[in-house]
Structure formats: structure tokens, C-alpha cells
Design an enzyme around this catalytic site. Structure first.
Site, PDB file in Angstrom:
ATOM      1  N   LYS A 167       4.525   6.723   7.496  1.00 24.02           N
ATOM      2  CA  LYS A 167       5.772   7.268   6.924  1.00 24.02           C
ATOM      3  C   LYS A 167       5.594   8.735   6.535  1.00 24.02           C
ATOM      4  O   LYS A 167       6.454   9.574   6.795  1.00 24.02           O
ATOM      5  CB  LYS A 167       6.176   6.465   5.672  1.00 24.02           C
ATOM      6  CG  LYS A 167       6.490   5.011   5.940  1.00 24.02           C
ATOM      7  CD  LYS A 167       6.782   4.260   4.654  1.00 24.02           C
ATOM      8  CE  LYS A 167       5.577   4.002   3.774  1.00 24.02           C
ATOM      9  NZ  LYS A 167       4.556   3.115   4.356  1.00 24.02           N
ATOM     10  N   VAL A 181       1.845  10.224  18.862  1.00 22.21           N
ATOM     11  CA  VAL A 181       0.686  10.121  19.762  1.00 22.21           C
ATOM     12  C   VAL A 181      -0.578  10.691  19.108  1.00 22.21           C
ATOM     13  O   VAL A 181      -1.564  10.987  19.776  1.00 22.21           O
ATOM     14  CB  VAL A 181       0.959  10.807  21.129  1.00 22.21           C
ATOM     15  CG1 VAL A 181       2.018  10.043  21.910  1.00 22.21           C
ATOM     16  CG2 VAL A 181       1.364  12.268  20.957  1.00 22.21           C
ATOM     17  N   ASP A 188       1.887   1.485   5.489  1.00 18.20           N
ATOM     18  CA  ASP A 188       0.929   2.312   6.257  1.00 18.20           C
ATOM     19  C   ASP A 188       1.359   2.556   7.698  1.00 18.20           C
ATOM     20  O   ASP A 188       0.518   2.705   8.595  1.00 18.20           O
ATOM     21  CB  ASP A 188      -0.478   1.677   6.244  1.00 18.20           C
ATOM     22  CG  ASP A 188      -0.995   1.465   4.845  1.00 18.20           C
ATOM     23  OD1 ASP A 188      -0.690   2.294   3.980  1.00 18.20           O
ATOM     24  OD2 ASP A 188      -1.694   0.463   4.611  1.00 18.20           O
ATOM     25  N   GLY A 212      -0.342   5.070  -0.414  1.00 15.49           N
ATOM     26  CA  GLY A 212      -1.324   6.054   0.065  1.00 15.49           C
ATOM     27  C   GLY A 212      -0.738   6.691   1.301  1.00 15.49           C
ATOM     28  O   GLY A 212      -0.626   6.043   2.336  1.00 15.49           O
ATOM     29  N   HIS A 213      -0.295   7.930   1.182  1.00 14.76           N
ATOM     30  CA  HIS A 213       0.412   8.592   2.275  1.00 14.76           C
ATOM     31  C   HIS A 213      -0.413   9.761   2.803  1.00 14.76           C
ATOM     32  O   HIS A 213      -0.710  10.695   2.058  1.00 14.76           O
ATOM     33  CB  HIS A 213       1.783   9.087   1.781  1.00 14.76           C
ATOM     34  CG  HIS A 213       2.710   7.965   1.440  1.00 14.76           C
ATOM     35  ND1 HIS A 213       3.961   8.152   0.911  1.00 14.76           N
ATOM     36  CD2 HIS A 213       2.562   6.623   1.576  1.00 14.76           C
ATOM     37  CE1 HIS A 213       4.543   6.973   0.737  1.00 14.76           C
ATOM     38  NE2 HIS A 213       3.710   6.031   1.124  1.00 14.76           N
ATOM     39  N   GLN A 223       5.358   1.622   0.763  1.00 14.66           N
ATOM     40  CA  GLN A 223       5.142   0.226   1.191  1.00 14.66           C
ATOM     41  C   GLN A 223       5.964  -0.064   2.455  1.00 14.66           C
ATOM     42  O   GLN A 223       6.217   0.864   3.216  1.00 14.66           O
ATOM     43  CB  GLN A 223       5.477  -0.761   0.059  1.00 14.66           C
ATOM     44  CG  GLN A 223       4.495  -0.741  -1.101  1.00 14.66           C
ATOM     45  CD  GLN A 223       4.694   0.400  -2.076  1.00 14.66           C
ATOM     46  OE1 GLN A 223       5.783   0.644  -2.549  1.00 14.66           O
ATOM     47  NE2 GLN A 223       3.628   1.113  -2.396  1.00 14.66           N
TER      48      GLN A 223
HETATM   49  P1  GDP Z   1       1.994   5.685   5.263  1.00 17.33           P
HETATM   50  O1  GDP Z   1       1.511   4.986   4.047  1.00 17.33           O
HETATM   51  O2  GDP Z   1       3.083   4.944   5.958  1.00 17.33           O
HETATM   52  O3  GDP Z   1       2.377   7.122   5.027  1.00 17.33           O
HETATM   53  O4  GDP Z   1       0.773   5.678   6.288  1.00 17.33           O
HETATM   54  P2  GDP Z   1      -0.787   5.982   5.946  1.00 17.33           P
HETATM   55  O5  GDP Z   1      -0.936   7.427   5.699  1.00 17.33           O
HETATM   56  O6  GDP Z   1      -1.291   5.046   4.915  1.00 17.33           O
HETATM   57  O7  GDP Z   1      -1.472   5.523   7.308  1.00 17.33           O
HETATM   58  C1  GDP Z   1      -1.137   6.063   8.547  1.00 17.33           C
HETATM   59  C2  GDP Z   1      -2.382   6.707   9.165  1.00 17.33           C
HETATM   60  O8  GDP Z   1      -2.147   6.927  10.551  1.00 17.33           O
HETATM   61  C3  GDP Z   1      -2.730   8.071   8.577  1.00 17.33           C
HETATM   62  O9  GDP Z   1      -4.111   8.222   8.599  1.00 17.33           O
HETATM   63  C4  GDP Z   1      -2.046   9.047   9.537  1.00 17.33           C
HETATM   64  O10 GDP Z   1      -2.694  10.313   9.576  1.00 17.33           O
HETATM   65  C5  GDP Z   1      -2.228   8.322  10.845  1.00 17.33           C
HETATM   66  N1  GDP Z   1      -1.168   8.546  11.846  1.00 17.33           N
HETATM   67  C6  GDP Z   1       0.173   8.694  11.657  1.00 17.33           C
HETATM   68  N2  GDP Z   1       0.818   8.764  12.828  1.00 17.33           N
HETATM   69  C7  GDP Z   1      -0.128   8.645  13.797  1.00 17.33           C
HETATM   70  C8  GDP Z   1      -0.079   8.585  15.228  1.00 17.33           C
HETATM   71  O11 GDP Z   1       0.971   8.668  15.861  1.00 17.33           O
HETATM   72  N3  GDP Z   1      -1.283   8.425  15.876  1.00 17.33           N
HETATM   73  C9  GDP Z   1      -2.467   8.321  15.209  1.00 17.33           C
HETATM   74  N4  GDP Z   1      -3.573   8.167  15.900  1.00 17.33           N
HETATM   75  N5  GDP Z   1      -2.539   8.367  13.864  1.00 17.33           N
HETATM   76  C10 GDP Z   1      -1.382   8.504  13.171  1.00 17.33           C
HETATM   77  P1  IMO Z   2       2.107   2.688   1.605  1.00 18.62           P
HETATM   78  O1  IMO Z   2       3.223   3.398   0.895  1.00 18.62           O
HETATM   79  C1  IMO Z   2       0.120  -1.096   2.474  1.00 18.62           C
HETATM   80  C2  IMO Z   2       0.130  -4.127  -0.688  1.00 18.62           C
HETATM   81  C3  IMO Z   2      -1.207  -4.465  -1.336  1.00 18.62           C
HETATM   82  C4  IMO Z   2      -0.970  -5.933  -1.630  1.00 18.62           C
HETATM   83  C5  IMO Z   2       0.495  -5.985  -2.042  1.00 18.62           C
HETATM   84  C6  IMO Z   2       0.725  -5.951  -3.547  1.00 18.62           C
HETATM   85  O2  IMO Z   2       0.867   3.473   1.720  1.00 18.62           O
HETATM   86  O3  IMO Z   2       2.584   2.089   2.886  1.00 18.62           O
HETATM   87  P2  IMO Z   2       0.551  -4.002  -5.372  1.00 18.62           P
HETATM   88  O4  IMO Z   2      -0.621  -3.184  -5.800  1.00 18.62           O
HETATM   89  O5  IMO Z   2       1.690  -3.202  -4.833  1.00 18.62           O
HETATM   90  O6  IMO Z   2       0.987  -4.989  -6.389  1.00 18.62           O
HETATM   91  O7  IMO Z   2      -0.026  -4.900  -4.134  1.00 18.62           O
HETATM   92  O8  IMO Z   2       1.090  -4.836  -1.455  1.00 18.62           O
HETATM   93  N1  IMO Z   2       0.503  -2.695  -0.716  1.00 18.62           N
HETATM   94  C7  IMO Z   2       0.452  -1.885   0.354  1.00 18.62           C
HETATM   95  N2  IMO Z   2       0.021  -2.123   1.611  1.00 18.62           N
HETATM   96  N3  IMO Z   2       0.646   0.102   2.161  1.00 18.62           N
HETATM   97  C8  IMO Z   2       1.103   0.350   0.902  1.00 18.62           C
HETATM   98  O9  IMO Z   2       1.731   1.496   0.579  1.00 18.62           O
HETATM   99  C9  IMO Z   2       0.989  -0.659  -0.078  1.00 18.62           C
HETATM  100  N4  IMO Z   2       1.316  -0.750  -1.389  1.00 18.62           N
HETATM  101  C10 IMO Z   2       1.029  -2.003  -1.765  1.00 18.62           C
HETATM  102  O10 IMO Z   2      -2.269  -4.263  -0.442  1.00 18.62           O
HETATM  103  O11 IMO Z   2      -1.116  -6.690  -0.450  1.00 18.62           O
HETATM  104 MG    MG Z   3      -0.271   4.149   3.282  1.00 17.94          MG
END
Ligand code: GDP
Ligand code: IMO
Ligand code: MG
Length: 424
Positions: free
Chosen positions: A16, A413, A13, A40-41, A224
Site C-alpha cells: 500500500k 514490477v 502488506d 509497517g509501510h 492492514q
Molecule cells: P504495506 O504494509 O501494504 O505498505 O506493505 P509492506 O511495506 O509491509 O510490504 C510490501 C513490501 O513489498 C515492501 O518491502 C515493498 O518495498 C515491497 N514492494 C512493493 N511493491 C513491490 C513490487 O511491485 N515488487 C516487489 N518486488 N516489491 C514490492
Molecule cells: P500493514 O498496514 C499484516 C495482523 C497481525 C495479526 C493480526 C492482529 O503493514 O499491512 P494486531 O496487532 O493488529 O492486533 O494483530 O493482524 N496485522 C497485520 N498483518 N500487515 C499489517 O499492517 C498488520 N497489522 C496487523 O499480524 O495477525
Molecule cells: Mg506492511
């Protein structure tokens, strides 16, 4: 641009998908090579927010080829639901390809994920319950079912029947649960999924190789993060695949010589969802402020993410284990209005100073973060040029760079596409 791998350098999270989305403007191919719909992206485009789980984030650009490669575990129901949701928003899948070699998440994997977690009781991992672990277990055990099997009726039916006999016994006799699967129902259900997925199925190792060989700009979208890596993460509180850059080669069938750049995505702080150690975790109002302002709630499960100070021991570990050529440092806007910021520069165990991330969780539990304090800054979400960032924010970025050992090439930002600053 050449071939770039984008990975999570913390516990997932890190933002990416936002980086992939920004780089996708120039990319011709985006490839997912591990994980499944545990990912979850999120991509924010002005007021539109898109959430991806199995579909590469590059799909938002109509001219970009998107590949779900062999290392990904695919829940056919999950991917089809995701595609239906995106199709309603005008997204087309003409350029999507799914690997014949990818393993398929079956209904019993999802049920077993939940049952195993329940059986672990207080020692649960906090998985996403998407069947990811059980699917990778079958892959390693060599009883898994692959996408190509869906297109040989006899082979598929036999594999489902064999698997169901064993899974039903495990559920009934090991976990003492009532749920029992009917193989014929699964066969019929998956036959329909197979029909719908057929136009997308291909040998993606060939597509990836040819794209790179022909000089196309290729991005690998990590899922991840480094500390969730099965080998290098905080085992057993990890996922069942390899989110580090090394996982890209196996997961998409290309050689390491074909990769030009490895970008590690970090947040200006650290979050973790699910259980497991987290040395810089905050339990005070600063942690709550970061969670609120940063909207730190899981995209896949909605769970509140645990928040803590930036940990340079982890950053350095990610640079080392993934050979990162640069860092994308996201979400430093979230740290605005905190007077004094802290960065963990080492750990202290008894009187010993530890600079490398420990392998043993018992040792990690005894580690206290050693903090360096830095001055905070005000709102920066409107800033477009690196030069215009407050001096304190620039000092913070420089310190991250020095401590982690790789240059910071981008600073986030805000969540939107245009809230990304290139560091010159
Ligand atoms: P990922 O799994 O690595 O793709 O990240 P997620 O989408 O799960 O979580 C990142 C969250 O931060 C999302 O809601 C993005 O929209 C948000 N986000 C990404 N970059 C920035 C940033 O520079 N600032 C803020 N405030 N939010 C960001
Ligand atoms: P993205 O791509 C954050 C965590 C779960 C748990 C552990 C094992 O959005 O960054 P699993 O269901 O994979 O067997 O769970 O890994 N986990 C993540 N945490 N971002 C993710 O993906 C994750 N995918 C799995 O919360 O701790
Ligand atoms: Mg994510």
C-alpha cells in the site's frame, strides 16, 4: 486526481505504501484513518528504504500535508521515536497534524496485548503486541484516553488513575501476573510526550473536510487489509479496526459522498503474517521461493510471512465489500521464473463449489482451492510499459481483473517508485 482511498485487499502488506508514495507525487494531503503502529509501510526510493508505522507515507514529499486522523490509535512513544528516526534522515514534520480525537495507546495496553496472547496459548492470534487490540477495547468500552485528554491535566490524571486500578486488578487476578503499573509514573511520562506532540494536535476532521471541499487532492492511506477487518475478516484472526474503505469515513470524520475512487492493493500472490486460515497457503519450495524473492518478512515484527497462490475468491470479496473502483496489482515480478502459476478461482467443500468467501472459519477450513493454471514468465523488473510485459504476464493481469471484477490500473514490477506500470 480528487479523493482516493487506498486499502489493502488481502491480509495486509500488499504494498500500500508504495502505491501511496507513487500517488503522493500529485497529492496535497495524505490521511491515515485507522490502525496504529501495528502497520509497517515500506517505501523504497532508489537505495533508500523508509519504514513507516504511524506517520503517513506522504511525509516523504515536503509539500504534502499529513494527517493522523481520529480512527488511528496512537502510541505517543512510538510516534515520537518514529519522528526522531525520520528527522535524522532529513524529514520535516511541519505539515503533520494529529487528531485530538484519536485514542492513546497506554503502557498497560501493550502489556495486556502480550499477556492476553500468552493466555490464549495455542489459540493465539499472533498480534503485533503493540497494544492495538486493548486500546480499541477501551475505546469501545468508553474508558479510553484520547489525545485531547493529554492537555487537561486533571482529566488526564483521573483517567489514568481509574484505568490503572482496573488494569492492575486484571493483570494480577485474571492473568495472575506480577506486573503492576504506577499511575503517577505514567502521568509524568505522558506529560512529556504531550508537550512534544502539542504543535501537531488539531481537529483533523475540519482539515480533511476543508481540504476536500477546496478541491485539494487527498489520499487516504489504508493500513492492514480486508481480511483483517474486525467485521469482515477471518474473525477472530483479525485486527481491531476497519481496514476496508468503509472505515475511512468513520476514521477520519468525512462522509462517503466525499470519496471519488477506491483502489484496492493486491499482490500477485497472497501473504499472511500471524495466525488464522489461509486456503491457498503453500508449504513447498514454491512458497519458499516467493518468500525469499519477495522478501516476505514483516516490517513491524520481522516475522516470516506465510505465502500462497493468488486467491480470486478473496479478491472478489475485497472488490465487493470495499466498492473498489480499481486494483493495484503489486509484486508480479516476484512470480518470475515459476513455470506454471496457479490462481484460485473458487473453493470446493465436499462436492459443493463455493464462490463467496465463507464467514465461518470452520467452513473455510473444509474448503479446498479450485485452481486454474497459467503460464509463467521471465524477469520483468526492468519493464516500464504495459505493452512490453510478456504476453503471459498480461494474460495473468487480465485474469485477475476478470475474476475479481474490477480493472487493474497499476502493476508493480519492483519495490522502487519507478517500478510501477500504469495499465492503459
Ligand atoms: P504495506 O504494509 O501494504 O505498505 O506493505 P509492506 O511495506 O509491509 O510490504 C510490501 C513490501 O513489498 C515492501 O518491502 C515493498 O518495498 C515491497 N514492494 C512493493 N511493491 C513491490 C513490487 O511491485 N515488487 C516487489 N518486488 N516489491 C514490492
Ligand atoms: P500493514 O498496514 C499484516 C495482523 C497481525 C495479526 C493480526 C492482529 O503493514 O499491512 P494486531 O496487532 O493488529 O492486533 O494483530 O493482524 N496485522 C497485520 N498483518 N500487515 C499489517 O499492517 C498488520 N497489522 C496487523 O499480524 O495477525
Ligand atoms: Mg506492511
Amino acid at each position: 486526481m480528487a479523493t482516493k482511498v487506498i486499502i489493502g485487499a488481502q491480509w495486509g502488506d500488499e504494498g500500500k505504501a508504495k502505491i501511496i508514495d507513487i500517488l503522493s507525487e500529485e497529492a496535497e494531503v495524505v490521511i491515515r484513518s485507522q490502525g496504529g503502529n501495528n502497520a509497517g509501510h515500506t517505501v523504497a526510493v532508489n537505495n533508500d528504504v523508509y519504514k513507516f508505522h504511524l506517520i503517513p507515507s506522504g511525509v516523504l514529499y515536503p509539500g504534502t500535508d499529513c494527517i493522523v486522523a481520529n480512527g488511528v490509535v496512537i502510541d505517543p512513544q512510538g510516534i515520537l521515536e518514529e519522528m526522531d528516526g525520520l528527522a535524522k534522515r532529513g524529514i520535516s514534520f511541519e505539515r503533520l497534524k494529529i487528531s485530538k480525537r484519536a485514542h492513546v495507546v497506554m503502557p498497560y495496553h501493550k502489556v495486556l496485548d502480550g499477556i492476553k496472547e500468552e493466555a490464549r496459548g495455542l489459540n493465539d492470534i499472533g498480534t503485533t503486541k503493540k497494544g492495538i487490540g486493548p486500546c480499541y477495547m477501551d475505546k469501545a468500552e468508553r474508558s479510553g484516553i484520547r489525545i485531547c485528554d493529554l492537555y487537561n491535566e486533571e482529566v488526564f490524571a483521573n483517567k489514568v488513575r481509574e484505568n490503572v486500578i482496573i488494569k492492575n486488578k486484571i493483570i494480577k487476578y485474571v492473568y495472575e501476573q506480577d506486573i503492576q503499573f504506577d499511575p503517577e509514573e505514567i502521568i509524568a511520562e505522558y506529560k512529556e510526550y504531550a508537550k512534544r506532540l502539542k504543535p501537531y494536535v488539531d481537529d483533523t476532521t475540519v482539515l480533511a473536510y476543508e481540504a476536500i471541499k477546496s478541491g485539494k487532492k487527498v489520499l487516504f492511506e489504508g493500513a492492514q487489509g480486508t481480511l483483517l477487518d474486525l467485521d469482515l475478516g477471518t474473525y477472530p484472526y483479525v485486527t481491531s479496526s476497519h481496514p476496508i474503505t468503509g472505515g475511512v469515513c468513520v476514521g477520519s470524520g468525512i462522509g462517503p459522498t466525499m470519496i471519488d475512487e477506491c483502489i484496492g492493493v493486491m499482490k500477485g500472490y497472497v501473504t499472511r503474517v500471524g495466525k488464522g486460515p489461509f486456503p491457498t497457503e503453500l508449504f513447498d519450495e514454491v512458497g519458499e521461493q516467493i518468500r525469499d524473492i519477495g522478501h516476505e518478512f514483516g516490517t513491524t515484527t520481522g516475522r516470516a510471512r506465510r505465502c500462497g497462490w493468488f486467491d480470486a475468491v478473496i479478491g472478489k470479496f475485497a472488490v465487493r465489500t470495499s466498492g473498489l473502483t480499481s486494483i493495484a496489482l503489486n509484486k508480479i515480478d516476484v512470480l518470475a521464473n515459476i513455470d506454471t502459476l496457479k490462481i484460485c478461482v473458487a473453493y470446493k467443500k465436499d462436492e459443493e463449489i463455493i464462490h463467496e468467501f465463507p464467514a465461518s472459519l470452520e467452513e473455510l477450513a473444509l474448503c479446498e482451492p479450485v485452481y486454474e493454471e497459467l503460464e509463467g514468465w521471465g524477469p520483468i523488473d526492468h519493464i516500464k510499459d504495459y505493452e512490453d510485459l510478456p504476453e503471459a504476464a498480461k494474460t495473468y493481469v487480465k485474469r485477475v481483473e476478470e475474476l475479481c471484477g474490477a480493472k487493474v490500473s497499476m502493476v508493480g514490477v519492483g519495490p522502487n517508485r519507478d517500478q510501477n506500470i500504469y495499465v492503459k
